[in-house]
Design a protein around this motif. Structure first.
Motif: not given
Length: 115
Positions: A32-33, A35, A47, A50, A52, A96, A98, A102-103, A105
């Motif tokens: 998904n997103t 970042r 941050w 990011d 999408t 990162r 998504d 979860g996500f 790193w």
């Protein structure tokens, strides 16, 4: 397992440019997103930008107009084009992603802006 591999960091003079890459590999159902964060010595991780899945972008005020985030969904890769770099941009940069559950790193890549 899913892995994120970052590359593109290095030493650059003020006003210069760098392009960071973060490639995801492994068993990925959907990203998904995506970042970018950074962490300077003695400071908290912050941050940066990011993007999408559909390409909508957001930027921290400190980098707006200088950095551009983009992604190549076919390659599961996110990029950060950094222009007009300043010494205060010096930090370890982390991506990162998504995922559905979860996500994850990236390992981080050092960016140093110095004359």
């Amino acid at each position: 397992q899913v892995q994120l591999v970052e590359s593109g960091g290095g030493l650059v003079q003020p006003g210069g440019s760098l392009r960071l890459s973060c490639a995801a590999s492994g068993s990925i159902y959907s990203i998904n997103t995506m970042r970018w964060y950074r962490q300077a010595p003695g400071k908290e991780r912050e941050w940066v930008a990011d993007i999408t899945k559909g390409g909508r972008t957001n930027y921290a005020d400190s980098v707006k107009g200088r950095f551009t985030i983009s992604r190549d969904n076919a390659k599961n890769t996110v990029y950060l084009q950094m222009n007009s770099l300043k010494p205060e941009d010096t930090a370890v940069y982390y991506c990162r992603v998504d995922l559905a559950l979860g996500f994850l790193w990236g390992q981080g890549t050092q960016v140093t802006v110095s004359s």
